[in-house]
Design an enzyme around this catalytic site. Structure first.
Site, PDB file in Angstrom:
ATOM      1  N   LYS A 122      -2.611  -9.372  26.648  1.00 16.63           N
ATOM      2  CA  LYS A 122      -3.749 -10.011  27.297  1.00 16.63           C
ATOM      3  C   LYS A 122      -4.570  -8.934  27.984  1.00 16.63           C
ATOM      4  CE  LYS A 122      -4.201 -13.931  27.432  1.00 16.63           C
ATOM      5  NZ  LYS A 122      -4.941 -14.954  26.644  1.00 16.63           N
ATOM      6  N   THR A 206      -8.071 -24.043  19.461  1.00 11.47           N
ATOM      7  CA  THR A 206      -7.263 -24.426  20.618  1.00 11.47           C
ATOM      8  C   THR A 206      -7.394 -25.919  20.876  1.00 11.47           C
ATOM      9  OG1 THR A 206      -7.559 -22.228  21.575  1.00 11.47           O
ATOM     10  CG2 THR A 206      -6.759 -23.948  23.032  1.00 11.47           C
ATOM     11  N   ASN A 237     -15.131 -24.005  26.309  1.00  9.42           N
ATOM     12  CA  ASN A 237     -14.914 -24.119  24.872  1.00  9.42           C
ATOM     13  C   ASN A 237     -13.828 -25.144  24.548  1.00  9.42           C
ATOM     14  OD1 ASN A 237     -13.182 -23.091  22.378  1.00  9.42           O
ATOM     15  ND2 ASN A 237     -15.298 -22.496  22.010  1.00  9.42           N
ATOM     16  N   SER A 364      -5.923 -17.435  15.046  1.00  8.23           N
ATOM     17  CA  SER A 364      -6.185 -15.991  15.090  1.00  8.23           C
ATOM     18  C   SER A 364      -5.281 -15.265  14.092  1.00  8.23           C
ATOM     19  CB  SER A 364      -5.952 -15.444  16.504  1.00  8.23           C
ATOM     20  OG  SER A 364      -7.104 -15.588  17.305  1.00  8.23           O
TER      21      SER A 364
END
Length: 434
Positions: A122, A206, A237, A364
């Site tokens: 991250k 997501t 989002n 991803s």
């Protein structure tokens, strides 16, 4: 030319931090429980509780007024035993080293739960993108990649979007990396524009993953999405797309929150209107005269509560006031361990973030595969494979719930930790056999 250094007073030690301020402590506490239940030696916990690498960088950015501002950024690589590390980059004024480290650990668990050939990573930059121009954002994005370029790459560490970053920012970062490394490898970064090798379905991944998990929960809890009353805290989002999907399926979205405030209507909110009028950061509450705080919204009556914004919003201070049948964590770390235990006693199911919001990293991975193959999938195929993988992970976690007699969060940690520990053991890094 003057140089302005952006400083932020924050606590960096674990001692004295409450759980809301210390997401790393939250990660480590449940990780410890998982390693104990798996009967692993203490060395397994001590190895997995922190990132194998943590990088702190200073990023000088020329501002539009001619001055230079130095931003602080971070990149944590939690564990690369299963493969290259993978994880988003967030732009937010409240980014801290502890948060980035915790998020990298959660990413490792997500990859383990979904059987992806990655470890977690991250990144984050302390900034407020709402106060930066487009040109300043581009210079900041490129500066961050210059600062971490030695540590990332399609076989090392693969970034992606996160809070307040998007496909355009990924495009700038890809271009900067390609200039530095003199390569055209699109697999360096995911969540990028389609024209630069992005994947169909990545922007909504997501939200779709949360939807698929909610559908499985409905089967378990004997609920129907048609007519279900839902509160979504966060309209970025993830929250906005999820609200639209649920609205289209007949659910009543009775509450929505953003960074400015929250709105609640027991009869349902006009989601298409909000989608048409929200700004680039998902703010919609400013259109309404009667609003409430995010904290007040969480305590309103609904069937399903979906925190989809920031961490640490459901704690022991408000867990007893929630009026819902289940909580689905679309954000990272929104519910503390003690709060989940209280909700368990009240019969309120909590679906953990490391499962519920893992659709982003799953797609991803699909994007990275497509980049490596040079062959791109239809959106229908992406969504089909996402649903298959995240649904399988749901069933695997429910089996662990039955086997160990634990809640879904602990079960998810057991599943993710087991894969990380076994890969680290196979490499000879740690011993998981007594």
């Amino acid at each position: 030319m003057s140089i302005l250094v952006e400083e932020k007073n924050r606590k960096t030690s674990e001692v004295g931090m409450n759980k809301k301020e210390n997401p790393l402590g939250e990660f480590q506490e449940t990780l410890y429980e998982a390693t104990e239940l798996l009967s692993y030696p203490k060395e397994a916990y001590h190895f997995l509780k922190s990132p194998v690498r943590f990088l702190e960088v200073n990023i000088p950015v020329q501002m539009d007024d001619g001055g230079t501002k130095v931003f602080q950024g971070y990149r944590a690589q939690h564990n690369d035993a299963c493969g290259p590390t993978k994880g988003g980059i967030r732009f937010h004024p409240d980014v801290t080293p502890e948060e980035v480290k915790a998020l990298s650990g959660w990413m490792s668990l997500k990859c383990g739960i979904n059987h992806l050939p990655y470890g977690g990573a991250k990144g984050g930059i302390i900034c407020d993108p709402r106060k930066l121009s487009r040109n300043e954002l581009q210079r900041l994005s490129r500066g961050y990649i210059r600062a971490i370029s030695q540590f990332v790459g399609p076989t090392k560490d693969i970034p992606a979007p996160d809070m307040y970053t998007n496909a355009q920012i990924m495009g700038w970062m890809l271009d900067e990396y390609n200039h530095i490394c003199e390569s055209g490898a699109p697999g360096f970064i995911t969540g990028k524009p389609l024209v630069l090798g992005g994947s169909k379905g990545r922007e909504t991944a997501t939200s779709k993953g949360v939807l698929y998990i909610l559908q499985k929960v409905c089967e378990q809890q004997n609920l129907q999405i048609q007519g279900m009353r839902v509160i979504i805290q966060g309209f970025g989002n993830v929250g906005s797309y999820l609200a639209q999907y649920l609205y289209d399926l007949g659910a009543k979205i009775v509450g929505i929150a953003d960074a400015k405030g929250a709105i609640y209507d027991y009869d349902g909110i006009d989601i298409p209107y909000l989608m048409e009028n929200k700004d680039a950061f998902g703010v919609v509450s400013t259109f309404f005269r009667q609003t409430m705080t995010n904290e007040e919204l969480l305590e309103q009556e609904c069937d399903v509560l979906i925190p989809a914004a920031i961490g640490g919003v459901i704690t022991t201070e408000n867990a007893d006031q929630l009026r819902c049948r289940c909580v689905i964590e679309a954000a990272n770390g929104p519910t503390t361990k003690e709060a989940i235990e209280r909700l368990d006693k009240r019969g309120i199911l909590v679906v953990p973030d490391v499962l519920a919001n893992s659709g982003g990293v799953i797609v991803s991975y699909f994007e990275w595969c497509q980049n490596n193959q040079g062959y791109y999938w239809t959106e229908e195929l992406v969504e089909q494979r996402l649903k298959e993988r995240i649904t399988e992970s749901y069933h695997n976690i429910m089996e662990i719930v039955k086997e160990y007699g634990v809640n879904m969060k602990v079960a998810a940690y057991i599943l993710g930790t087991k894969r990380l520990a076994e890969a680290s053991h196979s490499r000879g890094w740690i011993n998981i056999s007594e």
